[in-house]
Design an enzyme around this catalytic site. Sequence first.
Site, PDB file in Angstrom:
ATOM      1  N   SER A  18      37.610  49.451  44.341  1.00 15.23           N
ATOM      2  CA  SER A  18      38.090  49.572  45.710  1.00 15.23           C
ATOM      3  C   SER A  18      39.597  49.624  45.856  1.00 15.23           C
ATOM      4  O   SER A  18      40.101  50.172  46.843  1.00 15.23           O
ATOM      5  CB  SER A  18      37.552  48.417  46.555  1.00 15.23           C
ATOM      6  OG  SER A  18      38.038  47.181  46.081  1.00 15.23           O
ATOM      7  N   HIS A  75      31.125  50.939  46.808  1.00 16.70           N
ATOM      8  CA  HIS A  75      32.001  51.989  47.350  1.00 16.70           C
ATOM      9  C   HIS A  75      31.537  53.395  46.954  1.00 16.70           C
ATOM     10  O   HIS A  75      32.312  54.351  47.049  1.00 16.70           O
ATOM     11  CB  HIS A  75      33.437  51.755  46.888  1.00 16.70           C
ATOM     12  CG  HIS A  75      34.060  50.542  47.500  1.00 16.70           C
ATOM     13  ND1 HIS A  75      34.724  50.567  48.701  1.00 16.70           N
ATOM     14  CD2 HIS A  75      34.090  49.251  47.090  1.00 16.70           C
ATOM     15  CE1 HIS A  75      35.150  49.352  49.004  1.00 16.70           C
ATOM     16  NE2 HIS A  75      34.774  48.527  48.036  1.00 16.70           N
ATOM     17  N   LYS A 115      29.479  49.887  54.197  1.00 17.88           N
ATOM     18  CA  LYS A 115      30.568  50.851  54.007  1.00 17.88           C
ATOM     19  C   LYS A 115      30.108  52.223  54.468  1.00 17.88           C
ATOM     20  O   LYS A 115      30.056  52.486  55.668  1.00 17.88           O
ATOM     21  CB  LYS A 115      31.044  50.794  52.566  1.00 17.88           C
ATOM     22  CG  LYS A 115      31.607  49.395  52.227  1.00 17.88           C
ATOM     23  CD  LYS A 115      32.035  49.249  50.811  1.00 17.88           C
ATOM     24  CE  LYS A 115      32.693  47.903  50.563  1.00 17.88           C
ATOM     25  NZ  LYS A 115      31.811  46.737  50.826  1.00 17.88           N
TER      26      LYS A 115
END
Length: 407
Positions: free
Chosen positions: A199, A227, A257
Site C-alpha cells: 500500500s 489492495h 477498498k
Amino acid sequence: MADRGFDLEDRLETLEETDLKRALSPVDRVAERGYFGEPSGGDLPVLETAEALVFASNNYLGLTDDQRVQDAARQAAATVGTGAGASRLVTGDTMVHRDLERLLAEVKGTERALAFSSGYAANVGTIAALEPDVVFSDELNHASIIDGCRLADAETAVYDHCDAASLRSQLEERARTATRDGRDPADESWLIVTDSVFSMDGTVAPLEAICDAAESFGAWVMVDEAHATGLYANGGGVVQAEGLEDRVQIQMGTLSKALASQGGYVAGSAALIECLVNDARSFVFSTGLAPPAAAAASEALHVARHSGAREQLWENVAHLRDGLESMGFEVLGESQILPVLVGDRTDTIDLAEGIRERDVVAPAIRPPTVPEGTSRIRVAPMATHDEDDIITCLEAFSAAGEEVGLL
C-alpha cells in the site's frame, strides 16, 4: 499516593515535536471529490467551502457512491436488517453473507470463502488460528500480518521486500538450523505471508517465484490481496492475474477498498474455512458483518467484473504516472498506487500542503510509516476521475513542486 496512570500530555507533546501528530479531517462524502472540515478535535466540524479532488483514497473503482451499490445496501437493510445482531455462529449468519461468500469463492477460484468484520480481523484471526511454527514474512507486510504473527506466538523470519531469493535463503537457513539442532524440519508448520500489492510502495509481490520457493520446502502460502481484490482478472487479484489459485493455499482480502464496503474475507479450501469458523477468535467473538455491507460488497464485485471500471482505472493510472514522470518526479511501484518519492521529510510535507492549497488531496507519508529518507506523496487515482481531474492533479503537483524547489 503515586499516580499510576499515563502521561498522555507528554505523549502528545512528543508527537508534536517530532511532526508525527495527526488529526481527523472529516469529509462530506466518500467519492472522487468532496468538502473537507478542518481538524476540530471533539467539536462539531465545519466544512470548508472549497471542494477538493481526492487522490488519497483506496476507493479505487469509485463505487462508494455508485447507485447500484447503494441500492443493494438499502435493499439488504430493508429486508434483512441494518446489523447482524450477533456472531455468525449464533444468529448473525444470513443469506446475504452466504451470497457474498459464494461470489468471492467463485472469483478467487476456491472451494469456499469466509467474510470477517474487517480486513484486520481476517489477517489476525487466520494467522493466529493456524498457529504456524514459523512465519516467513515480507519486511513491508501490513501491520495486521505482523500482529497476527505475534498473536500466533510464531517464530517470524523476515525476508527482503519482494525478494524471492531472500525468502529462499531464509527457508534454507531455517531447514539447516532445525537439522543442526536435531529437529526434523518436516515436523514444523511453515507459512509464507505476503501482500500482493503493497500500500505504501505500490510494488507487486513476485508471487510465482514465492510459490516456487514454498513448494521446494513444503510451506504454505498466504497472500493478502487487500489492495488488489476487484482490480485484476475477472474482478480478482494478482493471484488470479497470474493464474496461481492452485498454488496459494490462503487468499485474504478486504471489502473496504475497491469493493466500496467494509470488512474482510479469507478464501481457500472447505477445510480451511471450517477451521476458521471454529478457531479464528476474531470471527467467533465478533458480531457478523452488517448485512448492508455484505450486500454492497457483492454488488461492487459484480460491477468490478462486468463493467468498464477496471479498465478506466488503469487508464487513469497510466495517464497520471506518465504525467508525473514527465515532470521529473520519481514514481515508485507498478500498481494503481503511485508513491511520488521526495526523500526529505520537510519537503514532502511542504509539497503535500502546496498540493492541498490547490484543492487536491494527496497525503505526505513519512517515517515511521516508511524508512527514513524515503518520505513520499501517496497518489491513488480512482476510476471515476475524469481527464480534467487528472490534469488538475498534475497541474497541482507541477505548481507545488516548483514552489518547494523540487522541479
